[in-house]
Design an enzyme around this catalytic site. Sequence first.
Site, short mmCIF file in Angstrom:
data_model
loop_
_atom_site.label_atom_id
_atom_site.label_comp_id
_atom_site.label_asym_id
_atom_site.label_seq_id
_atom_site.Cartn_x
_atom_site.Cartn_y
_atom_site.Cartn_z
N HIS A 12 32.16 25.18 -12.90
CA HIS A 12 33.51 25.66 -12.57
C HIS A 12 34.49 25.45 -13.73
O HIS A 12 35.71 25.54 -13.52
CB HIS A 12 34.04 25.00 -11.29
CG HIS A 12 33.33 25.46 -10.05
ND1 HIS A 12 33.55 24.93 -8.80
CD2 HIS A 12 32.40 26.44 -9.87
CE1 HIS A 12 32.79 25.55 -7.91
NE2 HIS A 12 32.08 26.46 -8.53
N CYS A 27 42.86 38.29 -25.09
CA CYS A 27 43.18 38.95 -26.37
C CYS A 27 42.03 38.84 -27.37
O CYS A 27 42.09 39.47 -28.42
CB CYS A 27 44.46 38.34 -26.97
SG CYS A 27 44.21 36.69 -27.67
N GLY A 61 28.71 14.40 -2.77
CA GLY A 61 30.17 14.50 -2.71
C GLY A 61 30.69 15.92 -2.75
O GLY A 61 31.74 16.18 -3.33
N1 APR Z 1 31.91 9.75 -1.54
C1 APR Z 1 31.16 10.81 -1.12
N2 APR Z 1 31.69 11.91 -0.59
C2 APR Z 1 33.03 11.97 -0.47
C3 APR Z 1 33.87 10.90 -0.86
C4 APR Z 1 33.27 9.75 -1.42
N3 APR Z 1 33.96 8.70 -1.83
N4 APR Z 1 35.16 11.27 -0.61
C5 APR Z 1 35.10 12.51 -0.07
N5 APR Z 1 33.82 12.94 0.01
C6 APR Z 1 33.29 14.21 0.49
C7 APR Z 1 34.12 14.89 1.55
O1 APR Z 1 33.68 14.44 2.84
C8 APR Z 1 33.81 16.37 1.32
O2 APR Z 1 32.68 16.78 2.07
O3 APR Z 1 33.32 15.09 -0.63
C9 APR Z 1 33.45 16.43 -0.17
C10 APR Z 1 34.49 17.08 -1.04
O4 APR Z 1 34.61 18.42 -0.67
P1 APR Z 1 35.66 19.43 -1.33
O5 APR Z 1 37.01 18.81 -1.36
O6 APR Z 1 35.51 20.72 -0.62
O7 APR Z 1 35.18 19.53 -2.85
P2 APR Z 1 33.99 20.41 -3.48
O8 APR Z 1 32.84 20.51 -2.55
O9 APR Z 1 33.76 19.87 -4.83
O10 APR Z 1 34.69 21.84 -3.58
C11 APR Z 1 33.97 22.88 -4.16
O11 APR Z 1 35.87 24.32 -4.09
O12 APR Z 1 38.17 24.56 -4.31
C12 APR Z 1 36.94 24.76 -4.92
O13 APR Z 1 36.50 25.03 -7.21
C13 APR Z 1 36.83 24.05 -6.24
O14 APR Z 1 34.93 22.97 -7.24
C14 APR Z 1 35.68 23.10 -6.05
C15 APR Z 1 34.89 23.78 -4.94
#
Ligand code: APR
Length: 247
Positions: free
Chosen positions: A120, A132, A190
């Site tokens: 990403h 450009c 995560g």
């Molecule tokens: N350890 C493990 N998991 C965790 C922790 C932690 N300490 N804290 C939060 N989480 C989990 C949450 O429960 C959730 O399921 O991490 C996940 C984060 O999810 P998102 O916020 O949706 O992030 P991500 O999956 O990386 O999003 C994917 O979406 O908005 C776009 O481009 C952006 O790269 C991003 C993509």
Amino acid sequence: MSDEQLDLLAHRLNRATRVTILTGAGVSAASGVPTFRGSGGLWRQFRAEDLATPAAFSRDPVLVWEWYAWRRERIAACKANPAHEVIARWSTAFDRCTVITQNVDDLHVQAGTANLLRVHGSLWELSCWRVCGAPSWRDESVPLRTLPPSCPACGGLARPGVVWFGESLPHRELEAAAAACDCDVFLTVGTSAVVYPAAGFVHEAKRRGAFTAELNLELTPASAEVDLAIHGPADQLLPNIAQRLTP
Ligand code: APR
């Protein structure tokens, strides 16, 4: 999380030569980086899906840049945590290890991760919105010198070097990530597992015969599909599993 689950994953990793790890915002949560979904996921009243699109940027580039400027400021104060550190060690410990990250914070880079695919992009890279022809450039200034920043080649508007909803993943990274689905163990760590194509890699790995495991705080759409789903914080689970590996 149970000892049996952690031992099972350690056992699989001990026997593996090809390991692929997909990471998401949860890996950086213990560093203080806000996740996109779940509590604390909103900036002002906006969701990521409202701001991280070419249409939102065309409509209001200053608003979108304010969001990125806020995230750059938060992230500049964050350091890699034990989850990044274990992943960095594992990245050179197996015959082949590929780390695919959706994170744009570059904390995996800070931790020294080898063979890292930033599918990403990066919050610290900028490119010309008008395309450009200037190559993208790195800008780690916090705060940004001008908001919105401009392209040093043509003077037009600059954009964050990240992949927005509706845009394609960078070709080289996408190909390499698809190839890395051929592995012995595929770990998804995560991530809410809702944003494609990254969310599809674990299914592809399973289809190709990998042992698949999810390490996440909560249940996700991938939880029922993987061979093993372990719930807990990544910065505790990964060091715990690392301790169980035979040196
Ligand atoms: N350890 C493990 N998991 C965790 C922790 C932690 N300490 N804290 C939060 N989480 C989990 C949450 O429960 C959730 O399921 O991490 C996940 C984060 O999810 P998102 O916020 O949706 O992030 P991500 O999956 O990386 O999003 C994917 O979406 O908005 C776009 O481009 C952006 O790269 C991003 C993509």
